[in-house]
Write an enzyme that holds these catalytic residues in place. Structure first.
Site, PDB file in Angstrom:
ATOM      1  CD  GLU A 232      -2.885  -1.031   2.393  1.00 42.73           C
ATOM      2  OE1 GLU A 232      -3.897  -1.737   2.338  1.00 42.73           O
ATOM      3  OE2 GLU A 232      -2.590  -0.344   3.400  1.00 42.73           O
TER       4      GLU A 232
ATOM      5  CD  GLU B 178      -4.585 -10.294  -6.955  1.00 42.03           C
ATOM      6  OE1 GLU B 178      -5.719 -10.624  -6.588  1.00 42.03           O
ATOM      7  OE2 GLU B 178      -4.018  -9.241  -6.571  1.00 42.03           O
TER       8      GLU B 178
ATOM      9  CB  CYS C 140      -9.345  -5.686  -8.077  1.00 48.88           C
ATOM     10  SG  CYS C 140      -7.798  -5.136  -8.845  1.00 48.88           S
TER      11      CYS C 140
END
Length: 134
Positions: A42, A53, A84
Site C-alpha cells: 500500500e 497479483e 480486482c
C-alpha cells in the site's frame, strides 16, 4: 494446489498494509512449474498501491515467463477474495480464459482448505484484448 495455497498465505507476511491492515498474497504457477509470489504493497496515495497479483505476474514476466497454469489468491481474512478488475485485465494480457483462479476461504472444521475456484474467463468475460486494439 496445496503448495500454491501455502505460498500465497506465507507471502502475506511481507505485505505492507499500514492503511487497511488487509494482507493479500498471490501465488502464480508458470507452465514449467515455477511459482512466483506477490503481496500487496500500500501507498498513502491508494491509487499507487500494488496488488499481490500484479507483483506476482510482474516477477514472472521479468524472468521471461509468458505461460501460466494457475493462480491462488489469499487474504489474511481468508474471505475468498478474488482479483480486482485491474488485476483481472493484467492477467488477461498473459493468460488464457481457462486459467484456474483459486480463492482461499480458509480451513474447514476438518482442517482441509476451503477454496472457490473460477476461471479467468468467468471473472472477466469479454475482456479487452490485443485484437480489439487493431
Amino acid at each position: 494446489m496445496d503448495e500454491l495455497i501455502e505460498a500465497a498465505r506465507d507471502v502475506q507476511e511481507q505485505a505492507h498494509v499500514p492503511y487497511s491492515d488487509y494482507t493479500v498474497g498471490a501465488a502464480l504457477q508458470t507452465a514449467d512449474g515455477s511459482v512466483y509470489v506477490g503481496c500487496n504493497i500500500e501507498n498513502a496515495n491508494y491509487s499507487n498501491s500494488l496488488h499481490a497479483e500484479e507483483v506476482a505476474i510482474a516477477e514472472a514476466v521479468k524472468e521471461g515467463h509468458r505461460e501460466f497454469d494457475a493462480l491462488v489468491v489469499s487474504s489474511g481474512a481468508r474471505d475468498g477474495v478474488t482479483p480486482c478488475g485491474m488485476c483481472r485485465q493484467t492477467l488477461a494480457e498473459f493468460c488464457e480464459d481457462d486459467l484456474p483462479i483459486v480463492c482461499d476461504a480458509g480451513q474447514g472444521d476438518d482442517g482441509s482448505d476451503e477454496v472457490t475456484e473460477y476461471t479467468l474467463g468467468e471473472l472477466l468475460p469479454d475482456t479487452i484484448t490485443e485484437e480489439m486494439l487493431e
